[in-house]
Design a protein around this motif. Structure first.
Motif, PDB file in Angstrom:
ATOM      1  N   VAL A   1     -57.293  60.302  38.760  1.00  0.00           N
ATOM      2  CA  VAL A   1     -58.673  59.792  38.385  1.00  0.00           C
ATOM      3  C   VAL A   1     -58.729  59.087  36.957  1.00  0.00           C
ATOM      4  CG1 VAL A   1     -61.010  60.239  38.029  1.00  0.00           C
ATOM      5  CG2 VAL A   1     -59.426  61.563  39.875  1.00  0.00           C
ATOM      6  N   SER A   2     -59.034  57.901  37.066  1.00  0.00           N
ATOM      7  CA  SER A   2     -59.174  57.064  35.720  1.00  0.00           C
ATOM      8  C   SER A   2     -60.419  57.320  34.897  1.00  0.00           C
ATOM      9  CB  SER A   2     -58.741  55.784  35.757  1.00  0.00           C
ATOM     10  OG  SER A   2     -57.321  55.720  36.086  1.00  0.00           O
ATOM     11  N   LEU A   3     -60.694  57.047  33.824  1.00  0.00           N
ATOM     12  CA  LEU A   3     -61.957  57.052  32.985  1.00  0.00           C
ATOM     13  C   LEU A   3     -62.489  55.760  32.813  1.00  0.00           C
ATOM     14  CD1 LEU A   3     -61.609  60.007  30.773  1.00  0.00           C
ATOM     15  CD2 LEU A   3     -62.457  60.083  33.061  1.00  0.00           C
ATOM     16  N   LEU A   4     -61.489  54.757  32.856  1.00  0.00           N
ATOM     17  CA  LEU A   4     -61.866  53.248  32.357  1.00  0.00           C
ATOM     18  C   LEU A   4     -61.530  52.438  33.632  1.00  0.00           C
ATOM     19  CD1 LEU A   4     -60.335  53.162  28.820  1.00  0.00           C
ATOM     20  CD2 LEU A   4     -62.732  53.568  29.622  1.00  0.00           C
ATOM     21  N   ALA A   5     -61.942  51.418  33.942  1.00  0.00           N
ATOM     22  CA  ALA A   5     -61.845  50.520  35.085  1.00  0.00           C
ATOM     23  C   ALA A   5     -60.416  49.637  34.808  1.00  0.00           C
ATOM     24  CB  ALA A   5     -62.834  49.502  35.162  1.00  0.00           C
ATOM     25  N   SER A   6     -60.120  49.433  33.519  1.00  0.00           N
ATOM     26  CA  SER A   6     -58.960  48.694  33.117  1.00  0.00           C
ATOM     27  C   SER A   6     -57.719  49.539  33.489  1.00  0.00           C
ATOM     28  CB  SER A   6     -59.152  48.379  31.761  1.00  0.00           C
ATOM     29  OG  SER A   6     -58.896  49.605  30.902  1.00  0.00           O
ATOM     30  N   ASP A   7     -57.941  50.861  33.586  1.00  0.00           N
ATOM     31  CA  ASP A   7     -56.566  51.701  34.019  1.00  0.00           C
ATOM     32  C   ASP A   7     -56.277  51.526  35.324  1.00  0.00           C
ATOM     33  OD1 ASP A   7     -56.458  52.522  31.457  1.00  0.00           O
ATOM     34  OD2 ASP A   7     -57.490  54.505  31.902  1.00  0.00           O
ATOM     35  N   LEU A   8     -57.114  51.198  36.389  1.00  0.00           N
ATOM     36  CA  LEU A   8     -57.047  51.066  37.793  1.00  0.00           C
ATOM     37  C   LEU A   8     -56.113  49.542  38.238  1.00  0.00           C
ATOM     38  CD1 LEU A   8     -58.847  53.257  37.661  1.00  0.00           C
ATOM     39  CD2 LEU A   8     -59.942  52.171  39.800  1.00  0.00           C
ATOM     40  N   ASN A   9     -56.113  48.582  37.320  1.00  0.00           N
ATOM     41  CA  ASN A   9     -55.625  47.441  37.471  1.00  0.00           C
ATOM     42  C   ASN A   9     -55.912  46.736  38.860  1.00  0.00           C
ATOM     43  OD1 ASN A   9     -53.500  45.439  36.750  1.00  0.00           O
ATOM     44  ND2 ASN A   9     -51.958  46.627  38.183  1.00  0.00           N
ATOM     45  N   ILE A  10     -57.265  46.702  39.127  1.00  0.00           N
ATOM     46  CA  ILE A  10     -57.943  46.109  40.225  1.00  0.00           C
ATOM     47  C   ILE A  10     -58.727  44.931  39.654  1.00  0.00           C
ATOM     48  CG2 ILE A  10     -59.581  46.316  42.298  1.00  0.00           C
ATOM     49  CD1 ILE A  10     -58.864  49.386  42.202  1.00  0.00           C
ATOM     50  N   PRO A  11     -58.247  43.667  39.873  1.00  0.00           N
ATOM     51  CA  PRO A  11     -59.108  42.535  39.600  1.00  0.00           C
ATOM     52  C   PRO A  11     -60.394  42.496  39.808  1.00  0.00           C
ATOM     53  CG  PRO A  11     -56.756  41.945  40.228  1.00  0.00           C
ATOM     54  CD  PRO A  11     -56.886  43.307  40.623  1.00  0.00           C
ATOM     55  N   GLY A  12     -61.270  42.128  39.018  1.00  0.00           N
ATOM     56  CA  GLY A  12     -62.875  42.263  39.337  1.00  0.00           C
ATOM     57  C   GLY A  12     -63.501  43.530  39.285  1.00  0.00           C
ATOM     58  N   LEU A  13     -63.015  44.601  38.851  1.00  0.00           N
ATOM     59  CA  LEU A  13     -63.497  45.819  38.855  1.00  0.00           C
ATOM     60  C   LEU A  13     -63.751  46.118  37.291  1.00  0.00           C
ATOM     61  CD1 LEU A  13     -64.385  48.440  40.267  1.00  0.00           C
ATOM     62  CD2 LEU A  13     -62.152  49.500  39.593  1.00  0.00           C
TER      63      LEU A  13
END
Length: 352
Positions: free
Chosen positions: A110-122
């Motif tokens: 579980v990530s706390l930042l969207a940038s950690d997920l590496n999903i473009p547009g999130l």
């Protein structure tokens, strides 16, 4: 921590095992895994302490030898344990159940930042509203009528979402969005991701109230129903949102009927990518581009979430404000394998 699968020994209650299922014990009742391991280690070598389920109040203690487990059960079972806060432990033998080949993992980091997920547009914006604004928004919707679904309550503004068709009727306008969301809309327009974007004129609002333990099955918001920006404001309680991208066949199988805005995904299909993020209260989630069009989003049906090594209890309710713009022409996104508009057009072309 992933959930190792355990069950009763096949021989019945009389058969011993090096693994003990221990209830009334775990992070949700203030007992860390290290503390539990230290107490049970007095009876022999510990191989590990695992979450028995998602409650946070039941664990499995795995010993290296069966005799050690038996001694621990006899000494601690059904008795208050001073070293564990005086709690009475309910203990029985347990065995590890083999995991079916090809089954997806039960947990995902579980990530706390969207940038950690590496999903473009999130994107995730923390503290998008203040605590006072949160209180005012909740009071505003609680003064209005709620519609009951099977497990949660909803309100619709601008256009009503039809759960049977998973779409909206653009000919049936319910009026302008309520005034209490005007500050949110203004703040959205100032986001760096949204400046000069024509789709920022949001005209549909769905308010969802989730009781504790209630989530959503994996789904992609219908392409033909809404434009490319979807905003979701979390209020009152936290949750974990998981994202899944299916690698074959695009969308998972569609159920024959549904009373909820959910596209059920087959858990037997392990051929998908998984990501997860923690959504704290007052945060705003933005789905755009690939995140909006190609990734299913999903809220697990949990009362307690594990975020890294911390146990997060969901509140008695979580309320989300989902803001979208309805689509008035077919979707022409870059993800045709997930797009109902382009699939429909393809079928029409084949019939000609």
């Amino acid at each position: 921590m992933g959930l190792t699968r355990f069950g009763r020994p096949k021989g019945g209650k009389g058969q011993s095992s090096p693994n003990l299922y221990v209830a009334n014990c775990g992070p949700a009742v203030g007992l860390s895994y290290d503390t539990i391991a230290a107490v049970f280690a007095a009876f022999g070598e510990i191989k590990g302490v695992y979450a028995a389920d998602e409650s946070g109040a039941r664990v499995v203690v795995s010993f290296a030898e069966e005799g050690c487990a038996q001694n621990a059960l006899n000494a601690l079972g059904g008795r208050p344990c001073p070293e564990l806060g005086g709690r009475s432990l309910h203990i029985r033998y347990s065995v590890i159940q083999p995991t079916s080949q090809g089954r997806a993992n039960d947990s995902v980091p579980v990530s706390l930042l969207a940038s950690d997920l590496n999903i473009p547009g999130l994107y995730l914006f923390h503290d998008f509203v203040t605590a006072k604004e949160e209180e005012e928004l909740l009071a505003a919707v609680d003064e209005r009528h709620w519609n009951n679904l099977s497990k949660r309550r909803v309100q619709h503004y601008g256009y009503e979402f039809c759960y049977e068709t998973r779409n909206v009727d653009s000919r049936k306008n319910l009026g302008e969005l309520p005034r209490f969301v005007s500050p949110i809309l203004e703040r959205i327009s100032m986001l760096p991701n949204c400046k000069d974007d024509e789709a920022i004129v949001l005209d549909q609002l769905t308010v969802n109230e989730y009781p504790s333990g209630v989530g959503l099955s994996p789904h992609i918001d219908t392409h033909s129903a809404f434009e490319g920006l979807i905003f979701s404001l979390s209020l009152a309680g936290p949750c974990i949102m998981e994202f899944r991208r299916y690698l074959e066949g695009g969308l998972p199988p569609r159920p024959s009927s549904s009373s909820d805005f959910e596209v059920e995904c087959s858990e037997k299909n392990s051929n998908f990518l998984r990501r997860a993020i923690y959504l704290p209260p007052r945060s705003m989630l933005l789905l755009s581009g690939e995140a909006r069009y190609a990734w299913n989003h999903y809220i697990p049906h949990h009362k307690i979430d594990m975020v890294n090594d911390s146990v997060i209890r969901r509140g008695s309710r979580r309320v989300s404000f989902t803001l979208r713009k309805i689509r008035t022409s077919p979707c022409q996104c870059e993800f045709p394998e997930y797009c109902d508009s382009q699939r429909l057009n393809g079928m029409k072309f084949q019939d000609q």
